[in-house]
Scaffold this active site. Structure first.
Site, PDB file in Angstrom:
ATOM      1  N   ILE A 136       6.490  -2.240   4.270  1.00  9.52           N
ATOM      2  CA  ILE A 136       5.058  -2.502   4.384  1.00  9.52           C
ATOM      3  C   ILE A 136       4.838  -3.950   3.956  1.00  9.52           C
ATOM      4  O   ILE A 136       5.619  -4.498   3.185  1.00  9.52           O
ATOM      5  CB  ILE A 136       4.195  -1.521   3.565  1.00  9.52           C
ATOM      6  N   ASP A 137       3.798  -4.558   4.499  1.00  3.40           N
ATOM      7  CA  ASP A 137       3.580  -5.983   4.280  1.00  3.40           C
ATOM      8  C   ASP A 137       3.354  -6.316   2.807  1.00  3.40           C
ATOM      9  O   ASP A 137       2.923  -5.469   2.026  1.00  3.40           O
ATOM     10  CB  ASP A 137       2.382  -6.469   5.096  1.00  3.40           C
ATOM     11  N   LYS A 138       3.602  -7.559   2.461  1.00  4.61           N
ATOM     12  CA  LYS A 138       3.438  -8.044   1.088  1.00  4.61           C
ATOM     13  C   LYS A 138       2.075  -7.679   0.518  1.00  4.61           C
ATOM     14  O   LYS A 138       1.967  -7.189  -0.609  1.00  4.61           O
ATOM     15  CB  LYS A 138       3.634  -9.563   1.067  1.00  4.61           C
ATOM     16  N   THR A 140      -0.038  -5.428   1.591  1.00  6.91           N
ATOM     17  CA  THR A 140      -0.417  -4.038   1.793  1.00  6.91           C
ATOM     18  C   THR A 140       0.141  -3.249   0.618  1.00  6.91           C
ATOM     19  O   THR A 140       1.308  -3.404   0.261  1.00  6.91           O
ATOM     20  CB  THR A 140       0.157  -3.486   3.110  1.00  6.91           C
ATOM     21  N   ARG A 237      -2.792  -3.915  11.640  1.00  6.05           N
ATOM     22  CA  ARG A 237      -3.560  -5.157  11.591  1.00  6.05           C
ATOM     23  C   ARG A 237      -3.810  -5.703  12.996  1.00  6.05           C
ATOM     24  O   ARG A 237      -4.916  -6.148  13.329  1.00  6.05           O
ATOM     25  CB  ARG A 237      -2.824  -6.183  10.731  1.00  6.05           C
TER      26      ARG A 237
END
EC number: 5.4.99.-
Length: 306
Positions: A136-138, A140, A237
């Site tokens: 998962i993104d930084k 998020t 996103r």
């Protein structure tokens, strides 16, 4: 920086991965297969599989990722461990933490913390990403599953491929969504105008499906739950921007008109994670409440002045 290579095939019937390793002796077959799988290799501007049989005059382009030697240091990062046994760990990742070391982020990552927490992580993804099944993104926050051995890793990856895992996110978007539920079925690939971004495109793309449900509506924003059927980079996103309801706080894909929300990065939280236990087959389901900054954004949206 990625290095671009372009070739024109001069033979027929050879597997793409084999042919590419013959063109560049420094490339391993497994590395090339990884690049093909992740969409870094195209044939005639289309993503194909490793076993694609090349044809004379095929135009083959390769984005060779930068090779960076990394030494992973164990760090006591006080991880929020939601569940752990001999096969899997479920971690509630805070916003701002990168999942694995990479150029610009050599330390302070989830992997650094995992290396301190336990020594038994799967080695399938190599030294830089031990145990990492998905990311998962930084910016998020929320739930992520980690494999502690190769057998568990293979099982969890297979579940992701078969779309049997459950991954639910909560987000706050700009705009009031009128319908209660919906599905975005739109392929995602690299943005040709900006290689640091992803976009909905038919070029160099992969299938991407996101289901969403409106949880609450405010004067100018919506509180939304999104479930992933596929797991492409920045998928939620990109898809929310594509349907013109971009996520607030998102520095890459957020609304053009910036409203100041009390959060650093996108308001996106991985709130539910479900999978079959790789050893027992038991259905595992985990939930995580959004963090305080996300709740503050909800309150901000509720009181937002018209």
């Amino acid at each position: 920086m990625e290095t671009m290579h372009s070739y024109k095939a001069d033979s027929n019937g050879i597997r793409l991965d084999k042919w590419l390793t013959e063109q560049n002796s420094e490339w391993s077959r497994s590395a090339v297969q990884d690049w093909i799988k992740s969409g870094h290799v195209t044939v005639n501007e289309q993503i194909v599989k490793s076993n694609y049989k090349i044809k004379a005059n095929d135009v083959i382009e390769v984005e060779e990722p930068e090779v960076v030697e990394l030494e992973i240091t164990a760090e006591d990062l006080q991880l929020d461990i939601v569940y752990e046994d001999e096969d899997v760990i479920v971690v509630n990742k805070p916003r701002g933490m990168v999942v694995h070391p990479a150029p610009g982020h050599p330390g302070g990552t989830l992997v650094n913390g995992l290396m301190h927490h336990c020594n038994d992580l799967s080695g399938i993804n190599g030294v830089a990403r031990p145990g990492i099944v998905h990311r998962i993104d930084k910016d998020t926050s929320g739930l992520i599953m980690v494999a502690k051995n190769d057998k568990a890793h293979e099982s969890l990856v297979e579940q992701l491929k078969n779309k049997t895992t459950k991954r639910r996110y909560e987000t706050i978007v700009a705009g009031v969504i009128s319908h209660d539920k919906g599905t975005v079925d739109a392929p995602i690939g690299r943005d040709p105008q900006d290689r640091q971004k992803m976009t909905v495109t038919e070029m160099h793309s992969r299938e991407a499906v996101t289901h969403f449900q409106v949880l609450d509506r405010f004067s100018r924003h919506s509180h939304v739950a999104c479930e992933l059927e596929t797991g492409r980079t920045h998928q939620i996103r990109v898809h929310m921007k594509y349907i013109e309801f971009p996520i607030v706080g998102d520095p890459k894909y957020g609304p053009r008109k910036k409203h100041q929300f009390p959060i650093e990065g996108q308001a996106l939280h991985a709130s539910m994670l479900g999978f079959k236990h790789p050893r027992t087959g038991e259905e595992m389901l985990f939930n995580s409440e959004p963090p305080e900054d996300f709740k503050a954004c909800l309150q901000h949206a509720r009181t937002f002045s018209i």
